[in-house]
Design an enzyme around this catalytic site. Structure first.
Site, PDB file in Angstrom:
ATOM      1  N   THR A 145     -55.957 -45.339 -87.565  1.00  0.00           N
ATOM      2  CA  THR A 145     -55.228 -46.062 -86.512  1.00  0.00           C
ATOM      3  C   THR A 145     -54.096 -45.216 -85.934  1.00  0.00           C
ATOM      4  O   THR A 145     -53.489 -44.399 -86.639  1.00  0.00           O
ATOM      5  CB  THR A 145     -54.652 -47.371 -87.085  1.00  0.00           C
ATOM      6  OG1 THR A 145     -53.835 -47.992 -86.099  1.00  0.00           O
ATOM      7  CG2 THR A 145     -53.799 -47.142 -88.321  1.00  0.00           C
ATOM      8  N   SER A 187     -46.844 -52.286 -90.710  1.00  0.00           N
ATOM      9  CA  SER A 187     -47.348 -53.480 -91.410  1.00  0.00           C
ATOM     10  C   SER A 187     -48.034 -52.997 -92.688  1.00  0.00           C
ATOM     11  O   SER A 187     -48.327 -51.814 -92.834  1.00  0.00           O
ATOM     12  CB  SER A 187     -48.359 -54.247 -90.547  1.00  0.00           C
ATOM     13  OG  SER A 187     -49.585 -53.525 -90.481  1.00  0.00           O
ATOM     14  N   TYR A 189     -51.074 -53.570 -93.472  1.00  0.00           N
ATOM     15  CA  TYR A 189     -52.360 -52.998 -93.045  1.00  0.00           C
ATOM     16  C   TYR A 189     -52.195 -51.534 -92.615  1.00  0.00           C
ATOM     17  O   TYR A 189     -52.914 -50.644 -93.072  1.00  0.00           O
ATOM     18  CB  TYR A 189     -52.971 -53.814 -91.891  1.00  0.00           C
ATOM     19  CG  TYR A 189     -53.869 -52.969 -91.030  1.00  0.00           C
ATOM     20  CD1 TYR A 189     -55.100 -52.519 -91.505  1.00  0.00           C
ATOM     21  CD2 TYR A 189     -53.466 -52.542 -89.753  1.00  0.00           C
ATOM     22  CE1 TYR A 189     -55.900 -51.688 -90.745  1.00  0.00           C
ATOM     23  CE2 TYR A 189     -54.265 -51.717 -88.982  1.00  0.00           C
ATOM     24  CZ  TYR A 189     -55.482 -51.289 -89.488  1.00  0.00           C
ATOM     25  OH  TYR A 189     -56.264 -50.445 -88.738  1.00  0.00           O
ATOM     26  N   HIS A 190     -51.214 -51.290 -91.719  1.00  0.00           N
ATOM     27  CA  HIS A 190     -51.035 -49.919 -91.236  1.00  0.00           C
ATOM     28  C   HIS A 190     -50.644 -48.996 -92.395  1.00  0.00           C
ATOM     29  O   HIS A 190     -51.009 -47.817 -92.418  1.00  0.00           O
ATOM     30  CB  HIS A 190     -49.970 -49.882 -90.132  1.00  0.00           C
ATOM     31  CG  HIS A 190     -50.431 -50.469 -88.826  1.00  0.00           C
ATOM     32  ND1 HIS A 190     -50.121 -51.743 -88.427  1.00  0.00           N
ATOM     33  CD2 HIS A 190     -51.194 -49.958 -87.829  1.00  0.00           C
ATOM     34  CE1 HIS A 190     -50.662 -51.999 -87.240  1.00  0.00           C
ATOM     35  NE2 HIS A 190     -51.318 -50.930 -86.855  1.00  0.00           N
ATOM     36  N   LYS A 193     -53.563 -47.509 -94.137  1.00  0.00           N
ATOM     37  CA  LYS A 193     -54.178 -46.398 -93.394  1.00  0.00           C
ATOM     38  C   LYS A 193     -53.394 -45.099 -93.628  1.00  0.00           C
ATOM     39  O   LYS A 193     -53.966 -44.013 -93.559  1.00  0.00           O
ATOM     40  CB  LYS A 193     -54.234 -46.735 -91.902  1.00  0.00           C
ATOM     41  CG  LYS A 193     -55.158 -47.892 -91.576  1.00  0.00           C
ATOM     42  CD  LYS A 193     -56.615 -47.468 -91.609  1.00  0.00           C
ATOM     43  CE  LYS A 193     -57.542 -48.615 -91.278  1.00  0.00           C
ATOM     44  NZ  LYS A 193     -58.948 -48.246 -91.195  1.00  0.00           N
TER      45      LYS A 193
HETATM   46  P1  NAD Z   1     -63.779 -55.830 -88.464  1.00  0.00           P
HETATM   47  O1  NAD Z   1     -62.936 -56.611 -89.411  1.00  0.00           O
HETATM   48  O2  NAD Z   1     -64.438 -56.540 -87.343  1.00  0.00           O
HETATM   49  O3  NAD Z   1     -64.915 -55.044 -89.287  1.00  0.00           O
HETATM   50  C1  NAD Z   1     -64.722 -54.520 -90.574  1.00  0.00           C
HETATM   51  C2  NAD Z   1     -66.010 -54.752 -91.363  1.00  0.00           C
HETATM   52  O4  NAD Z   1     -65.832 -54.199 -92.677  1.00  0.00           O
HETATM   53  C3  NAD Z   1     -66.318 -56.239 -91.529  1.00  0.00           C
HETATM   54  O5  NAD Z   1     -67.663 -56.494 -91.174  1.00  0.00           O
HETATM   55  C4  NAD Z   1     -66.062 -56.497 -93.011  1.00  0.00           C
HETATM   56  O6  NAD Z   1     -66.905 -57.522 -93.542  1.00  0.00           O
HETATM   57  C5  NAD Z   1     -66.332 -55.132 -93.640  1.00  0.00           C
HETATM   58  N1  NAD Z   1     -65.614 -54.892 -94.905  1.00  0.00           N
HETATM   59  C6  NAD Z   1     -64.285 -55.044 -95.154  1.00  0.00           C
HETATM   60  N2  NAD Z   1     -64.024 -54.749 -96.440  1.00  0.00           N
HETATM   61  C7  NAD Z   1     -65.206 -54.395 -97.014  1.00  0.00           C
HETATM   62  C8  NAD Z   1     -65.587 -54.002 -98.325  1.00  0.00           C
HETATM   63  N3  NAD Z   1     -64.706 -53.946 -99.326  1.00  0.00           N
HETATM   64  N4  NAD Z   1     -66.889 -53.697 -98.565  1.00  0.00           N
HETATM   65  C9  NAD Z   1     -67.810 -53.776 -97.568  1.00  0.00           C
HETATM   66  N5  NAD Z   1     -67.508 -54.166 -96.316  1.00  0.00           N
HETATM   67  C10 NAD Z   1     -66.218 -54.469 -96.036  1.00  0.00           C
HETATM   68  O7  NAD Z   1     -62.877 -54.631 -87.912  1.00  0.00           O
HETATM   69  P2  NAD Z   1     -63.090 -53.695 -86.624  1.00  0.00           P
HETATM   70  O8  NAD Z   1     -62.254 -54.214 -85.534  1.00  0.00           O
HETATM   71  O9  NAD Z   1     -64.540 -53.473 -86.404  1.00  0.00           O
HETATM   72  O10 NAD Z   1     -62.434 -52.357 -87.154  1.00  0.00           O
HETATM   73  C11 NAD Z   1     -63.201 -51.404 -87.869  1.00  0.00           C
HETATM   74  C12 NAD Z   1     -62.306 -50.278 -88.342  1.00  0.00           C
HETATM   75  O11 NAD Z   1     -61.697 -49.676 -87.214  1.00  0.00           O
HETATM   76  C13 NAD Z   1     -61.190 -50.746 -89.264  1.00  0.00           C
HETATM   77  O12 NAD Z   1     -61.067 -49.875 -90.350  1.00  0.00           O
HETATM   78  C14 NAD Z   1     -59.972 -50.734 -88.387  1.00  0.00           C
HETATM   79  O13 NAD Z   1     -58.834 -50.431 -89.140  1.00  0.00           O
HETATM   80  C15 NAD Z   1     -60.279 -49.662 -87.372  1.00  0.00           C
HETATM   81  N6  NAD Z   1     -59.633 -49.914 -86.071  1.00  0.00           N
HETATM   82  C16 NAD Z   1     -59.890 -51.055 -85.350  1.00  0.00           C
HETATM   83  C17 NAD Z   1     -59.247 -51.275 -84.132  1.00  0.00           C
HETATM   84  C18 NAD Z   1     -59.467 -52.522 -83.296  1.00  0.00           C
HETATM   85  O14 NAD Z   1     -58.771 -52.691 -82.276  1.00  0.00           O
HETATM   86  N7  NAD Z   1     -60.399 -53.391 -83.649  1.00  0.00           N
HETATM   87  C19 NAD Z   1     -58.355 -50.310 -83.644  1.00  0.00           C
HETATM   88  C20 NAD Z   1     -58.102 -49.163 -84.403  1.00  0.00           C
HETATM   89  C21 NAD Z   1     -58.756 -48.979 -85.614  1.00  0.00           C
HETATM   90  N1  USQ Z   2     -48.791 -58.798 -79.079  1.00  0.00           N
HETATM   91  C1  USQ Z   2     -48.278 -59.702 -78.142  1.00  0.00           C
HETATM   92  N2  USQ Z   2     -48.932 -60.883 -77.996  1.00  0.00           N
HETATM   93  C2  USQ Z   2     -50.057 -61.211 -78.695  1.00  0.00           C
HETATM   94  C3  USQ Z   2     -50.566 -60.283 -79.632  1.00  0.00           C
HETATM   95  C4  USQ Z   2     -49.909 -59.084 -79.800  1.00  0.00           C
HETATM   96  O1  USQ Z   2     -47.274 -59.459 -77.487  1.00  0.00           O
HETATM   97  O2  USQ Z   2     -50.584 -62.308 -78.494  1.00  0.00           O
HETATM   98  C5  USQ Z   2     -48.109 -57.507 -79.267  1.00  0.00           C
HETATM   99  C6  USQ Z   2     -47.725 -57.223 -80.705  1.00  0.00           C
HETATM  100  O3  USQ Z   2     -46.440 -57.756 -81.008  1.00  0.00           O
HETATM  101  C7  USQ Z   2     -47.789 -55.704 -80.737  1.00  0.00           C
HETATM  102  C8  USQ Z   2     -48.876 -55.340 -79.738  1.00  0.00           C
HETATM  103  O4  USQ Z   2     -49.058 -56.495 -78.922  1.00  0.00           O
HETATM  104  O5  USQ Z   2     -46.590 -55.166 -80.269  1.00  0.00           O
HETATM  105  C9  USQ Z   2     -50.201 -54.947 -80.346  1.00  0.00           C
HETATM  106  O6  USQ Z   2     -50.666 -55.966 -81.221  1.00  0.00           O
HETATM  107  P1  USQ Z   2     -52.235 -56.074 -81.578  1.00  0.00           P
HETATM  108  O7  USQ Z   2     -52.431 -57.260 -82.452  1.00  0.00           O
HETATM  109  O8  USQ Z   2     -53.041 -55.984 -80.340  1.00  0.00           O
HETATM  110  O9  USQ Z   2     -52.499 -54.691 -82.359  1.00  0.00           O
HETATM  111  P2  USQ Z   2     -52.143 -54.213 -83.837  1.00  0.00           P
HETATM  112  O10 USQ Z   2     -51.533 -55.266 -84.659  1.00  0.00           O
HETATM  113  O11 USQ Z   2     -51.408 -52.920 -83.722  1.00  0.00           O
HETATM  114  O12 USQ Z   2     -53.566 -53.892 -84.466  1.00  0.00           O
HETATM  115  C10 USQ Z   2     -54.731 -53.525 -83.706  1.00  0.00           C
HETATM  116  C11 USQ Z   2     -55.931 -53.629 -84.666  1.00  0.00           C
HETATM  117  C12 USQ Z   2     -55.779 -52.612 -85.792  1.00  0.00           C
HETATM  118  C13 USQ Z   2     -55.586 -51.224 -85.198  1.00  0.00           C
HETATM  119  C14 USQ Z   2     -54.422 -51.178 -84.204  1.00  0.00           C
HETATM  120  C15 USQ Z   2     -54.388 -49.875 -83.431  1.00  0.00           C
HETATM  121  O13 USQ Z   2     -56.034 -54.956 -85.202  1.00  0.00           O
HETATM  122  O14 USQ Z   2     -56.933 -52.633 -86.616  1.00  0.00           O
HETATM  123  O15 USQ Z   2     -55.354 -50.297 -86.214  1.00  0.00           O
HETATM  124  O16 USQ Z   2     -54.619 -52.216 -83.206  1.00  0.00           O
HETATM  125  S1  USQ Z   2     -52.788 -49.395 -82.996  1.00  0.00           S
HETATM  126  O17 USQ Z   2     -52.076 -50.573 -82.425  1.00  0.00           O
HETATM  127  O18 USQ Z   2     -52.863 -48.348 -82.021  1.00  0.00           O
HETATM  128  O19 USQ Z   2     -52.099 -48.994 -84.196  1.00  0.00           O
END
Ligand code: NAD
Ligand code: USQ
Length: 406
Positions: A145, A187, A189-190, A193
């Protein structure tokens, strides 16, 4: 190539699996379906009606003749089962999406913090550990991320993973080094990573694993070329306060006439990428693996940056939606700038899809089509970052409803 897609049932994993299968690769999805269970825990569902993974892969076979294999394995808790599968399948490449990815979900309670840390760190470590044990020289591509860098404004562009630094020696000379950019998670979560980054650094150095870490921005959109091919291949679309990401949330909110939920002043600047570009970047990363012994290859997987309030204003202008200015449940800088280098993917031929009205309205159309599935009570984001913020957010007489609407 034989490719294992860990987390291939998820939002980015599913369209990636289809894309790679379409290119002729042998795709194996490994997923424990935990994301579907979390929907049940939270009492929400994807905006789009998703079929079971078995049904999705059946339709793909019917449409294309290509088989996508599915294996139900929890890679964080079923180490031996996962290792056995890797030993038998010996994939050429492994794409690792399998983590709990929502920042608000990771901050909901102590239980959610524990779950996120143990799931994500164990998932990544089990994979690395098993690869070494099995002498598996697969190219590992991890979805990381942009959030590992933090979003603070330092007046310089964020480099791709490594920062050149000068260190003063005891003789008073300055030596140059490249170090991992200082981790600055916002967070739990972050933070996982950031821990992943160190695990990768160690295993690349110690065991010569070939690893690419993709520092991805916020993914928006829903369709890719392949998910469009059949109604039952549709991608998931999260809109709720925990899993919905900001731009996709604003688009669904506009479609259901719900005021756009801007946190604070909306001064947060973030990096974005369309889902179609995300899967294309993964293809490019797979084609350009590091050599054995190389350090971890890091790409910034994003195409543009935007300020949250600018996005809200853009969508408001386009659709007539109102904007709600809400107390921010997160602990984050109220305003930040963000300049990000992404030269590597551009050099490899990525032609970025940028925020265009056509594409935005396409998502609004998807949202309108499935608006009947939305539970409006699940739209507010109420997971607070600290106990103090929780008290502030709860003090609001209209919590979790909207405070001021402009
Ligand atoms: P998602 O939650 O939709 O998909 C993750 C998948 O992994 C799910 O299907 C879940 O069931 C599976 N999973 C989780 N833990 C597991 C485990 N222990 N064993 C097997 N399967 C498991 O998430 P996404 O939005 O598709 O994101 C995928 C990846 O990309 C994540 O690692 C996330 O951090 C990263 N990412 C996502 C975004 C975004 O905006 N969606 C942005 C940046 C990075
Ligand atoms: N935000 C709002 N209103 C909303 C939702 C979010 O103002 O209704 C704001 C949040 O406060 C934050 C920003 O929008 O400042 C982004 O929030 P987000 O929920 O869109 O993104 P984030 O929590 O950072 O997480 C998402 C994905 C995560 C990925 C990350 C990439 O869920 O898996 O790692 O984006 S990044 O943001 O570049 O780190």
């Amino acid at each position: 190539m034989k490719i294992a897609v860990l987390g291939g049932d998820g939002f980015v994993g599913w369209p990636t699996s289809l894309h790679l299968s379409d290119l002729g690769h042998e795709v194996h999805i490994i997923d424990n379906l935990s994301r579907r269970w979390i929907d049940t825990e939270l009492g929400v569902q994807s905006l789009t009606p998703m079929d079971s993974i078995q049904e999705r892969t059946r339709i793909w076979k019917q449409e294309t003749g290509n088989k996508i294999h599915f294996h139900l394995i929890d890679i964080a808790s079923d180490y031996e089962v996962f290792k056995k599968w890797l030993a038998e399948a010996r994939p050429d490449a492994i794409i690792h999406f399998a983590e709990q990815r929502a920042a608000p979900y990771s901050m909901k309670s102590d239980r959610h913090k524990n779950y996120t840390v143990s799931n994500n760190v164990n998932a990544t470590h089990h994979l690395l550990n098993a690869m070494v044990e099995l002498d598996l020289d697969a190219h590992l591509v991890h979805l990381g991320t942009m959030g590992v860098y933090g979003y603070s404004t330092v007046g310089a562009a964020i480099p791709e993973g490594y920062l050149p630094v000068g260190i003063e020696t005891m003789d008073g000379e300055t030596v140059s080094q490249e170090i991992l950019y200082p981790a600055n998670p916002g967070s739990i979560y972050h933070m996982t990573k950031c821990l992943d980054q160190l695990l990768f650094q160690f295993y690349a150095k110690n065991d010569g694993l070939r690893i690419t870490d993709l520092h991805q921005g916020i993914v928006w959109g829903t369709h890719t070329e392949q998910t469009r091919r059949h109604e039952q291949l549709i991608n998931r679309f999260d809109y709720d306060g925990d899993y919905g990401t900001v731009l996709n949330r604003f688009l669904i909110q506009a479609a259901i006439d719900y005021p756009l939920t801007v946190h604070g002043t909306g001064g947060q600047t973030r990096a974005f990428i369309h889902i179609q570009d995300s899967v294309r970047c993964i293809e490019l990363a797979l084609k350009n693996p590091p050599a054995k012994g190389d350090r971890v290859k890091v790409f910034n997987q994003m195409t543009e940056t935007h300020r949250v309030r600018d996005l809200a204003e853009l969508i408001s202008k386009m659709t007539g939606a109102k904007i709600a200015w809400l107390p921010n449940p997160r602990k984050e800088a109220p305003e930040n700038d963000l300049v990000v280098r992404n030269d590597q993917f551009l050099e490899l031929g990525l032609e970025p899809i940028t925020l265009a009205e056509g594409l935005l309205s396409e998502v609004v159309d998807v949202a309108k089509k499935y608006a009947y599935r939305v539970d409006r009570s699940r739209v507010p984001a109420i997971s607070a970052w600290t106990k103090e913020i929780a008290k502030e957010v709860e003090k609001d007489p209209e919590h979790p409803r909207l405070r001021s609407v402009s």
